[in-house]
Write a protein that holds these residues in place. Structure first.
Motif, PDB file in Angstrom:
ATOM      1  N   UNK A  60       0.826  -1.208   0.000  1.00  0.00           N
ATOM      2  CA  UNK A  60       0.000   0.000   0.000  1.00  0.00           C
ATOM      3  C   UNK A  60       0.860   1.257   0.000  1.00  0.00           C
ATOM      4  N   UNK A  61       1.716   1.365   0.995  1.00  0.00           N
ATOM      5  CA  UNK A  61       2.458   2.608   1.208  1.00  0.00           C
ATOM      6  C   UNK A  61       3.550   2.848   0.171  1.00  0.00           C
ATOM      7  N   UNK A  62       4.349   1.829  -0.113  1.00  0.00           N
ATOM      8  CA  UNK A  62       5.441   2.022  -1.067  1.00  0.00           C
ATOM      9  C   UNK A  62       4.891   2.315  -2.466  1.00  0.00           C
ATOM     10  N   UNK A 114       4.702   5.726  -6.607  1.00  0.00           N
ATOM     11  CA  UNK A 114       3.768   5.819  -7.734  1.00  0.00           C
ATOM     12  C   UNK A 114       4.122   4.807  -8.820  1.00  0.00           C
ATOM     13  N   UNK A 115       4.159   3.536  -8.424  1.00  0.00           N
ATOM     14  CA  UNK A 115       4.503   2.476  -9.362  1.00  0.00           C
ATOM     15  C   UNK A 115       3.558   1.294  -9.167  1.00  0.00           C
ATOM     16  N   UNK A 116       3.441   0.498 -10.201  1.00  0.00           N
ATOM     17  CA  UNK A 116       2.621  -0.710 -10.131  1.00  0.00           C
ATOM     18  C   UNK A 116       3.450  -1.895  -9.630  1.00  0.00           C
ATOM     19  N   UNK A 117       4.641  -2.049 -10.193  1.00  0.00           N
ATOM     20  CA  UNK A 117       5.526  -3.140  -9.808  1.00  0.00           C
ATOM     21  C   UNK A 117       6.519  -2.622  -8.775  1.00  0.00           C
TER      22      UNK A 117
END
Length: 98
Positions: free
Chosen positions: A32-34, A39-42
């Motif tokens: 969630x936080x990272x 602002x990345x999917x992977x």
């Protein structure tokens, strides 16, 4: 250039910021936080994530020191929590010496 462990060990911030981050690290959730901070999917590996977070945090610290109107303490604490959380996860998953 300093290695990752040295950079983490020498990171010094005002006591209030550091304390707030330590209180929040128990609730850190990487998925969630990272993802929100970077602002990345992977999600990247722990070391790469920490390096990215340290770069973001350095920019925030410059804003803090310059008393910029763009500085957001809550966002700074959020990034510090992520740095601590990633460091804990990295240590927990590191191979143990025999």
């Amino acid at each position: 250039m300093l290695d990752l462990h040295t950079r983490l060990a020498t990171l010094k911030r005002p006591p209030l910021l550091a304390r707030a981050a330590r209180f929040g690290v128990d609730d850190y959730r990487r998925q969630v936080h990272l993802r929100r901070i970077l602002q990345c999917e992977t999600l990247p590996g722990y070391g790469h994530a920490i390096m990215q977070l340290l770069e973001i945090e350095a920019g925030m610290d410059i804003l803090r020191r310059d008393h910029s109107a763009h500085y957001r303490p809550a966002r700074h604490v959020e990034v510090l929590i992520a740095i601590l959380g990633e460091a804990h996860l990295m240590r927990a998953t590191a191979p143990q010496p025999v």
